[in-house]
Scaffold this active site. Structure first.
Site, PDB file in Angstrom:
ATOM      1  N   HIS A  10       0.827  -1.206   0.000  1.00 17.90           N
ATOM      2  CA  HIS A  10       0.000   0.000   0.000  1.00 17.90           C
ATOM      3  C   HIS A  10       0.868   1.266   0.000  1.00 17.90           C
ATOM      4  CE1 HIS A  10      -3.280  -2.802   0.613  1.00 17.90           C
ATOM      5  NE2 HIS A  10      -2.540  -3.344   1.588  1.00 17.90           N
ATOM      6  N   GLU A  24      -2.727   0.418   7.859  1.00 20.31           N
ATOM      7  CA  GLU A  24      -1.818  -0.639   7.429  1.00 20.31           C
ATOM      8  C   GLU A  24      -0.553  -0.079   6.783  1.00 20.31           C
ATOM      9  OE1 GLU A  24      -1.795  -4.586   4.478  1.00 20.31           O
ATOM     10  OE2 GLU A  24      -3.609  -3.341   4.660  1.00 20.31           O
ATOM     11  N   HIS A  79       2.500  -6.993   4.831  1.00 26.81           N
ATOM     12  CA  HIS A  79       1.133  -6.500   4.950  1.00 26.81           C
ATOM     13  C   HIS A  79       0.601  -6.730   6.365  1.00 26.81           C
ATOM     14  CE1 HIS A  79       0.144  -5.827   0.617  1.00 26.81           C
ATOM     15  NE2 HIS A  79       1.222  -6.599   0.485  1.00 26.81           N
ATOM     16  N   GLU A 142       1.174 -11.551   6.321  1.00 24.78           N
ATOM     17  CA  GLU A 142       0.038 -10.791   6.866  1.00 24.78           C
ATOM     18  C   GLU A 142       0.204 -10.748   8.385  1.00 24.78           C
ATOM     19  OE1 GLU A 142      -2.207  -9.113   5.366  1.00 24.78           O
ATOM     20  OE2 GLU A 142      -2.622  -9.973   3.381  1.00 24.78           O
TER      21      GLU A 142
END
Length: 242
Positions: A10, A24, A79, A142
């Site tokens: 991102h 995030e 992430h 994650e």
């Protein structure tokens, strides 16, 4: 020299998951920079390249194109998760991953869980761009859930961020077989001279309040002329109190 590509997911206009007062994109950037700093500081013959080192937006294709062009030996895309109920940690490889990608995932997953603890959601395979289009062994991690309160509270803790960083560093080092630097080879960490040491906080605040110091640069070294000013202030203070 091994080349490690760390991809902070991102960024910029794309915040990723947002909940519980955190984004995030901010968490993964902090983790990615931490991985680079620790790997390069603690291990020999490794260079860490970042998709982004600031809050900028990059298309997925830009990320993999750059990593492939750099000839990186591995890629890890960082992430945080969302929408997962109880939260926890999980990792992903491509559905038709190479043996080396599977090995990298195993080393990373076990090292991160060993440092992080909590819910282990497992080692998974999925058709994700970052692990599909990368020409080198690639894994996507994650790291806890932004929208699970207990996970979000953990992500706000420096110790947890450090655990995530350390897990990635340990896993990458194990996969590549990196050699740890000796103490003499490791750079001496530089303290922030603008922040007082914990043991001196109360005394620094007290003497600043009394006017002996101006409150600036508590960790800086003192010249003889600066010491003369301090002594003069003390003498004048004592004189005025008598």
């Amino acid at each position: 020299m091994f080349k490690v590509w760390i991809d902070a997911g991102h960024g910029g206009k794309d915040p990723g998951a947002v909940a519980n007062g955190i984004q995030e994109k901010d968490i993964v950037l902090k983790v990615s920079i931490g991985i680079k700093n620790r790997l390069e500081a603690d291990y020999e013959n490794v260079q860490v390249l970042l998709s982004r080192s600031t809050d900028v937006f990059l298309e997925l294709k830009e990320r993999t194109t750059k990593s492939n062009a750099a000839g990186a030996d591995l890629l890890v895309s960082i992430h945080c998760n969302a929408g997962g109920g109880k939260g926890g940690f999980e990792s992903f490889r491509y559905t038709s991953a190479s043996e080396n990608s599977i090995k990298l995932q195993d080393k990373l997953h076990k090292a991160i869980m060993g440092k992080l603890g909590g819910i282990d959601r497992g080692q998974k395979a999925q058709n994700l761009h970052m692990v599909r289009e990368s020409k080198m062994p690639a894994v996507l991690t994650e790291n806890l859930f932004i929208d699970v309160v207990s996970d979000a509270d953990r992500l706000k803790q420096t110790t947890v961020i450090n655990a995530i960083i350390d897990g990635h560093v340990q896993g990458i080092a194990a996969y590549l077989g990196l050699v740890e630097k000796t103490k003499d080879d490791k750079p001496v960490s530089q303290r922030d001279i603008n922040v007082p040491s914990k043991w001196a906080e109360a005394t620094w605040a007290e003497l600043t309040q009394k006017g002996y110091f101006d409150g600036k640069r508590p960790g800086a070294t003192v010249t003889r002329e600066e010491l003369a000013v301090i002594v003069s202030r003390i003498v004048k203070s004592n004189f005025s109190n008598n």
